[in-house]
Design a protein around this motif. Sequence first.
Motif, PDB file in Angstrom:
ATOM      1  N   LYS A 271       0.838  -1.191   0.000  1.00 33.85           N
ATOM      2  CA  LYS A 271       0.000   0.000   0.000  1.00 33.85           C
ATOM      3  C   LYS A 271       0.880   1.251   0.000  1.00 33.85           C
ATOM      4  CE  LYS A 271      -4.028  -2.089   0.410  1.00 33.85           C
ATOM      5  NZ  LYS A 271      -5.107  -1.969  -0.589  1.00 33.85           N
ATOM      6  N   PRO A 272       0.406   2.338  -0.607  1.00 35.02           N
ATOM      7  CA  PRO A 272       1.209   3.562  -0.619  1.00 35.02           C
ATOM      8  C   PRO A 272       1.292   4.209   0.752  1.00 35.02           C
ATOM      9  CG  PRO A 272      -0.968   3.960  -1.565  1.00 35.02           C
ATOM     10  CD  PRO A 272      -0.858   2.484  -1.352  1.00 35.02           C
ATOM     11  N   ALA A 273       2.381   4.899   0.991  1.00 31.99           N
ATOM     12  CA  ALA A 273       2.572   5.575   2.275  1.00 31.99           C
ATOM     13  C   ALA A 273       1.578   6.719   2.423  1.00 31.99           C
ATOM     14  CB  ALA A 273       3.996   6.109   2.365  1.00 31.99           C
ATOM     15  N   LEU A 274       1.163   6.952   3.660  1.00 27.22           N
ATOM     16  CA  LEU A 274       0.280   8.084   3.959  1.00 27.22           C
ATOM     17  C   LEU A 274       1.158   9.293   4.248  1.00 27.22           C
ATOM     18  CD1 LEU A 274      -2.252   6.218   6.266  1.00 27.22           C
ATOM     19  CD2 LEU A 274      -2.427   6.652   3.809  1.00 27.22           C
ATOM     20  N   VAL A 275       1.032  10.339   3.426  1.00 26.21           N
ATOM     21  CA  VAL A 275       2.018  11.416   3.482  1.00 26.21           C
ATOM     22  C   VAL A 275       1.450  12.793   3.798  1.00 26.21           C
ATOM     23  CG1 VAL A 275       3.552  10.207   1.896  1.00 26.21           C
ATOM     24  CG2 VAL A 275       1.881  11.832   0.977  1.00 26.21           C
TER      25      VAL A 275
ATOM     26  N   THR B 130      -8.181  15.736   6.307  1.00 27.07           N
ATOM     27  CA  THR B 130      -9.357  16.172   7.053  1.00 27.07           C
ATOM     28  C   THR B 130      -9.380  15.449   8.394  1.00 27.07           C
ATOM     29  OG1 THR B 130     -11.785  16.401   6.932  1.00 27.07           O
ATOM     30  CG2 THR B 130     -10.835  14.374   6.040  1.00 27.07           C
ATOM     31  N   LEU B 131     -10.511  15.506   9.078  1.00 28.48           N
ATOM     32  CA  LEU B 131     -10.744  14.720  10.293  1.00 28.48           C
ATOM     33  C   LEU B 131     -11.845  13.710  10.024  1.00 28.48           C
ATOM     34  CD1 LEU B 131     -10.686  17.483  13.078  1.00 28.48           C
ATOM     35  CD2 LEU B 131      -8.804  16.044  12.270  1.00 28.48           C
ATOM     36  N   SER B 132     -11.720  12.544  10.608  1.00 33.37           N
ATOM     37  CA  SER B 132     -12.731  11.505  10.461  1.00 33.37           C
ATOM     38  C   SER B 132     -13.967  11.872  11.279  1.00 33.37           C
ATOM     39  CB  SER B 132     -12.174  10.169  10.937  1.00 33.37           C
ATOM     40  OG  SER B 132     -12.035  10.187  12.351  1.00 33.37           O
ATOM     41  N   PRO B 133     -15.093  11.165  11.075  1.00 35.16           N
ATOM     42  CA  PRO B 133     -16.286  11.428  11.894  1.00 35.16           C
ATOM     43  C   PRO B 133     -16.032  11.298  13.389  1.00 35.16           C
ATOM     44  CG  PRO B 133     -16.883  10.120   9.982  1.00 35.16           C
ATOM     45  CD  PRO B 133     -15.378  10.219   9.982  1.00 35.16           C
ATOM     46  N   SER B 134     -15.041  10.479  13.765  1.00 37.35           N
ATOM     47  CA  SER B 134     -14.717  10.328  15.186  1.00 37.35           C
ATOM     48  C   SER B 134     -13.675  11.342  15.655  1.00 37.35           C
ATOM     49  CB  SER B 134     -14.207   8.914  15.458  1.00 37.35           C
ATOM     50  OG  SER B 134     -13.024   8.650  14.712  1.00 37.35           O
ATOM     51  N   GLY B 135     -13.250  12.244  14.751  1.00 35.82           N
ATOM     52  CA  GLY B 135     -12.319  13.295  15.125  1.00 35.82           C
ATOM     53  C   GLY B 135     -10.859  12.955  14.976  1.00 35.82           C
ATOM     54  N   GLU B 136     -10.552  11.840  14.319  1.00 35.13           N
ATOM     55  CA  GLU B 136      -9.158  11.458  14.119  1.00 35.13           C
ATOM     56  C   GLU B 136      -8.607  12.097  12.848  1.00 35.13           C
ATOM     57  OE1 GLU B 136      -9.171   7.234  13.993  1.00 35.13           O
ATOM     58  OE2 GLU B 136      -9.410   6.992  16.161  1.00 35.13           O
ATOM     59  N   LEU B 137      -7.297  12.361  12.866  1.00 37.53           N
ATOM     60  CA  LEU B 137      -6.645  12.937  11.702  1.00 37.53           C
ATOM     61  C   LEU B 137      -6.604  11.924  10.561  1.00 37.53           C
ATOM     62  CD1 LEU B 137      -5.062  15.435  10.634  1.00 37.53           C
ATOM     63  CD2 LEU B 137      -2.983  14.297  11.435  1.00 37.53           C
ATOM     64  N   VAL B 138      -6.991  12.362   9.368  1.00 43.55           N
ATOM     65  CA  VAL B 138      -6.995  11.508   8.185  1.00 43.55           C
ATOM     66  C   VAL B 138      -5.816  11.896   7.295  1.00 43.55           C
ATOM     67  CG1 VAL B 138      -8.237  10.836   6.093  1.00 43.55           C
ATOM     68  CG2 VAL B 138      -9.493  11.194   8.247  1.00 43.55           C
ATOM     69  N   LEU B 139      -4.914  10.928   7.060  1.00 37.56           N
ATOM     70  CA  LEU B 139      -3.791  11.130   6.149  1.00 37.56           C
ATOM     71  C   LEU B 139      -4.066  10.394   4.842  1.00 37.56           C
ATOM     72  CD1 LEU B 139      -0.640  10.651   8.441  1.00 37.56           C
ATOM     73  CD2 LEU B 139      -2.006  12.703   8.063  1.00 37.56           C
ATOM     74  N   VAL B 140      -3.497  10.930   3.747  1.00 41.30           N
ATOM     75  CA  VAL B 140      -3.712  10.330   2.435  1.00 41.30           C
ATOM     76  C   VAL B 140      -2.379  10.115   1.727  1.00 41.30           C
ATOM     77  CG1 VAL B 140      -6.032  11.271   2.132  1.00 41.30           C
ATOM     78  CG2 VAL B 140      -4.045  12.613   1.403  1.00 41.30           C
ATOM     79  N   PRO B 141      -2.328   9.199   0.768  1.00 38.71           N
ATOM     80  CA  PRO B 141      -1.106   9.004  -0.019  1.00 38.71           C
ATOM     81  C   PRO B 141      -0.955  10.099  -1.057  1.00 38.71           C
ATOM     82  CG  PRO B 141      -2.812   7.523  -0.793  1.00 38.71           C
ATOM     83  CD  PRO B 141      -3.376   8.219   0.416  1.00 38.71           C
ATOM     84  N   SER B 142       0.193  10.117  -1.716  1.00 33.01           N
ATOM     85  CA  SER B 142       0.463  11.167  -2.701  1.00 33.01           C
ATOM     86  C   SER B 142      -0.513  11.120  -3.866  1.00 33.01           C
ATOM     87  CB  SER B 142       1.892  11.051  -3.224  1.00 33.01           C
ATOM     88  OG  SER B 142       2.083   9.842  -3.944  1.00 33.01           O
TER      89      SER B 142
END
Length: 407
Positions: free
Chosen positions: A55-59, A63-75
């Motif tokens: 899987k690609p690295a999250l870089v 945004t924030l998830s519905p539970s308030g967690e930080l959402v990271l995305v790949p390039s």
Amino acid sequence: MKSSVIGLGLALLAQQALGQVALPKKTVKLAETQAALLLQQTAQVAQQKPAAPGKPALVSPRTLSPSGELVLVPSRDWTSGFFPGYLWLLSEATGQPKWQEAARTYTANIEAEKTNATTHDMGFKVYCSFGQGYRLTQDAAYREVILQAARTLSTRFNPKVGTLRSWDHHRETWGFPVIIDNMLNLELLFAATRLSGDSSFYKIAVSHANTTMRNHFRPDFSTYHVVDYDTLTGQVVKKTTHQGFANESAWARGQGWALYGYTMCYRETKNKAYLAQAENVARYILNHPNLPADLIPYWDFNAPSIPNEPRDASAGAVIASALYELSTYSPTNSALYRRKADKMMSSLTRHYTAKPGGSHGFLLLHSTGSKPANSEVDVPLIYADYYFLEALLRQRQMRAGKSEAGS
């Protein structure tokens, strides 16, 4: 550090109580506070959630998830370039080397996208990161990434249709979809011609802008979100939406992309047809009866339950930034555009910013990603922060007496 954050929070509250417009210096300080936290949070999440095998690295934070967690995305995510771009803008706003160092680190994560031919979002990803970096540093390596990205993006151009293809997915719904968002990716192509002297990039950008201007707009200059084309004839098959309320409604961020896109096209070409188009779109937005008093739009200008609909701070930030630049070109409406942009920035600063040290470091609250999909509704979004900071810099340049507000 804690006392300075508290002091900043009290200062902002005092400004709101007095009804004053927040000063850019204080807003920049808030942006610094939030960026430092977002950097810390991003590093922690990336360490705790390493990419799974294959899987690609999250870089980049998105945004924030519905539970308030930080959402990271790949390039490969269309939003990946906004965080490094935000850091470049912060380095420009503050003059502090630490932000440029951070920008370089996160920009490097995006380089793999320069050869990704499966996406039209090359401008959002590569130009917002490497483009801003090159503008501020003149780094020759960044120039080469920009040129390779432009060559890759050019492979998505269909001469019969006259545009770049947007999505490769949704093939069961659209044959050759073009979304209004794609106007923003043309800036990469214009830059590539400036950097290389190769006019082929410029010609593709102009063809896309002209075809979009001809087919994407209604008589009132609101824009469709998606126009589908027949690649054999080049003719329009249908005009629809993916993120708006209905096919014939005016999705707010789409109106912002149109305004920003044609303003930028005028900057790059000096074609007065693009200036007229940008002014017509601005008139539609600013005169719309459903535009709230604070000028931050609902997620769709025709959403059915206004005023009980989510706002979209990201659309407000895009529109404000575009209006500042448009004000430097308009022969008759310069003061109007500046005044409206100032009010938007005041509204965003006073009522849509996070508390210092809150929201995991995001700056703006109350954006809407995709209401029809019930995705990212009333949350922070990294592109809202990017365009807000860009608008802030343009505002500051104009107050300093500089005539140009472009990138």
